[in-house]
Design an enzyme around this catalytic site. Structure first.
Site, short mmCIF file in Angstrom:
data_model
loop_
_atom_site.label_atom_id
_atom_site.label_comp_id
_atom_site.label_asym_id
_atom_site.label_seq_id
_atom_site.Cartn_x
_atom_site.Cartn_y
_atom_site.Cartn_z
N LYS A 152 -12.18 2.21 9.75
CA LYS A 152 -11.51 1.02 10.09
C LYS A 152 -12.00 1.13 11.49
CE LYS A 152 -9.04 -2.62 9.76
NZ LYS A 152 -9.80 -3.96 9.06
N ASP A 184 -10.32 -2.04 4.39
CA ASP A 184 -9.45 -3.21 3.69
C ASP A 184 -10.64 -3.69 2.70
OD1 ASP A 184 -11.15 -3.73 5.80
OD2 ASP A 184 -9.74 -5.40 6.44
N ASP A 212 -5.90 6.89 -4.98
CA ASP A 212 -4.94 6.74 -5.85
C ASP A 212 -5.06 5.17 -6.62
OD1 ASP A 212 -3.57 9.01 -5.54
OD2 ASP A 212 -1.72 8.15 -4.51
#
Length: 655
Positions: A152, A184, A212
């Site tokens: 990020k 994102d 995950d």
């Protein structure tokens, strides 16, 4: 071994000391899920998850490898459309021991308005980023050659440094295509077009979340295994799913992630790739046979529980494996025959100094305890690399090839300690890389030999052509950090130069041997001198003598010091480097025993002997108190007997 919730119930802590000690002593750890609702209200240090963080830190595992593979049999179980999910094969490399989960400061506080606050710190150092980046590039190199770094960097300073360092490391891997993506966007792209990814590297918290998310592409988190590895030591292998307390004890869990974690342990932890492949094949065969647990069930397949699924995988394994049956105690045992690969050592990088030992089998035949290089210069100090081919650990008869680092003590000021961090390595010809282990040591006048680090069992080195080629093997050392314990305590900047290479040749026969015994008849008179010397004697065409420092040399004041000296080291041609095994001993005249110290096989050159002032020396040969003890036999009526043994066993040159 107990850990997590089970350990909390049994002994009151999430990671007992004995569990961590056993893990460190093992070759690999298969870890089960550790949490549950029962302990959710515990204080942080008494939560099962704290045990997981602690064992990762305790083992030094920093790289988590999470494969995300959609089995062809389970494409319909994926929540994504078939054309999107089919063929997905991603490896997520997650940094495991840094970032916001471990950063300081962290805790609770109160803001200016009197409100309670909670805070954590996202922090990474250059070394933490560099090491995980190199692991990821190596993984990508062996896969599709594409690496996507996720960060990020448009908002977070820690991510800005992350992107800067990953980009810098990319220059070491020109064959790997590097791209960057904000986290994102990566989360979106994983469900929009997952096949664009081959290998992903990211920080701790982003990796936790993205892996995950990626797992659900496969149809279930119950399908995915993981491996956590460090620079050396055992790896940690575990399914990525949690303990699923809502279905605990109901025979509903999917065991495949744990089974595949066992396969990863065999592959990455033990080097048993064939055995790992057989397990992976057995899992695929079980899915081909239509067996499904509830999380991956679809119409037309057979719904089974956890135990049944495990039994079906075992049946498939038995249909493929080679096995033998042995009778023991009236029972029949089935034993899986595992054909292991060479032992996997932690990857290291190009060393500062390399010692190539030719005719390694001949070195073993000489019974030499070690081989010692000529000195190499680094950051203002002279160092030597020692290779012990038949070192034995305490209470272990297995011989190991062990390495030690030697610091020339005469460059040290008395009372100072030099703390060095370094990596020992051996060259793996099959994978074209150096691999080994990290170590550190505090060097001073009396302790200028580091602890011997067992690198590889001798029989493993002799067995595998990865390490021994044409009866030769290459050992290396890289010095990472130097600290000097001076009053101002300073860190020495390690200045790496081009790698120094030393070739070490050992004769198979025709050794030149010589022995000299020196009887000192008037020690009490001579001990008033700083030093005194024996008559010269000849071995290998050179004249030698023994030098005794009766009150110790400048490296020791409470021990008798002995040096074995070449009479005219400056006359020795610079290009001449003989390999000699040198031994000095003092006789216990009452009991017929000796105090003996040997160099092993050391290089004798103009350079090495001149910097050693024409000698090899042992400043702390024997404590003066022990030497002069009247009840002993080392000094009898002012007489002592010193013996020197030399064997010229080979030669050397710079490569």
């Amino acid at each position: 071994m107990l850990m997590g919730g089970a350990a909390l119930d049994a002994v009151g802590v999430p990671l007992p000391d004995e569990t961590l000690a056993a893990a460190r002593a093992s070759d690999g750890i298969l870890l089960g899920a550790i949490g549950g609702y029962k302990w959710d209200a515990n204080e942080k240090h008494l939560k099962p998850e704290t045990g997981l963080l602690d064992i990762r830190a305790g083992l030094g595992v920093f790289a988590n490898l999470r494969p995300v593979t959609v089995f062809p049999q389970l494409v319909d179980a994926s929540p994504l459309k078939k054309d999107i999910a089919e063929g997905v094969d991603i490896m997520v490399v997650r940094e495991l021991t840094g970032g916001i989960y471990f950063g300081r400061p962290r805790g609770f506080g109160t803001n200016d308005n009197g409100e309670e606050t909670g805070f954590n710190t996202e922090i990474y150092s250059v070394s933490e980023i560099d090491r995980i980046a190199r692991v990821a590039f190596e993984v990508a190199r062996k896969r599709g050659g594409k690496l996507c770094s996720v960060d990020k960097a448009n908002v977070l300073e820690a991510s800005m440094l992350w992107r800067k360092r990953v980009t810098a490391i990319a220059s070491e891997f020109p064959d790997v295509e590097l791209s960057h993506m904000y986290v994102d966007n990566a989360a979106m792209q994983l469900v929009r077009n997952p096949k664009q990814f081959d290998t992903i590297v990211t920080n701790n918290i982003f990796g936790d979340i993205l892996s995950d998310e990626a797992s659900m592409i496969t149809g279930s988190i119950g399908m995915l295994s993981s491996a956590s590895v460090g620079e050396s030591g055992p790896g940690l292998f575990e399914p990525i799913h949690g303990s699923a307390p809502d279905i605990a004890g109901q025979d509903k869990a999917n065991p495949i992630a744990t089974i595949l974690s066992g396969a990863m342990l065999l592959k990455y932890g033990l080097g048993a790739e064939d055995a790992a492949k057989r397990i992976e094949t057995a899992v695929a065969q079980t899915l081909d046979n239509g067996f499904r647990t509830g999380d991956i069930y679809s119409p037309g397949t057979t719904l089974v529980g956890c135990k049944r699924m495990g039994m079906e995988v075992l049946k498939a394994l038995e249909s493929h494996r080679r096995h033998r049956r042995e009778e023991e105690g009236g029972e029949l045992w089935e034993i899986l025959e595992v054909e292991v690969s060479p032992p996997r050592l932690g990857k290291t990088y190009v060393p500062d100094f390399k010692l190539k030992i030719h005719d390694f089998s001949a070195l073993l035949e000489t019974k030499a305890t070690s081989a010692i290089s000529v000195p190499f210069d680094l950051s203002g100090y002279k160092w030597y690399l020692q290779v012990s081919p038949m070192h034995k650990k305490n209470n272990d008869e297995t011989p190991y090839v062990a390495l030690a680092l030697i610091l020339w003590p005469y460059m040290l000021e008395q009372g100072l300690t030099v703390h060095a961090v370094f990596k020992f390595s051996i060259y793996d010809h099959s994978n074209r890389m150096y691999c080994g282990c990290k170590a550190d040591y505090n060097f001073d006048f009396k302790n200028n030999y580091s602890k011997k680090e067992c690198l590889i069992p001798l029989q493993e080195l002799l067995k595998w052509s990865s390490f021994l080629v044409d009866d030769s093997c290459v050992f290396g050392v890289e010095i990472l950090k130097i600290d000097v314990s001076s009053p101002e305590r300073k860190e020495v900047v390690v200045q790496h130069k081009a790698t120094t290479v030393q070739n070490f040749f050992v004769q198979k026969k025709g050794f030149v041997e010589g022995t000299y015994t020196w009887t000192v008849n008037n020690f009490h008179e001579l001990e008033l001198k700083n030093f005194f010397c024996s008559p010269t004697f000849e071995v290998g065409g050179h004249k030698w003598y023994i030098c005794m420092y009766p009150r110790g040399d400048r490296c020791s004041t409470d021990c008798l010091s002995l040096h074995l000296c070449l009479d005219a080291p400056n006359d020795l041609p610079r290009e001449s480097k003989n390999v000699a095994k040198m031994t000095l001993s003092i006789q216990d005249q009452k009991n017929g025993k000796h105090v003996t110290i040997t160099t092993g096989s050391a290089l004798l050159s103009n350079y090495s002997l001149v910097v050693f002032r024409g000698s090899w020396g042992w400043p702390n040969f024997i404590p003066l108190k022990k030497f002069k003890d009247p009840s002993g036999g080392y000094l009898v009526e002012s007489n002592c007997v010193v013996k020197a043994d030399l064997t010229i066993v080979g030669s050397s040159n710079d490569g």
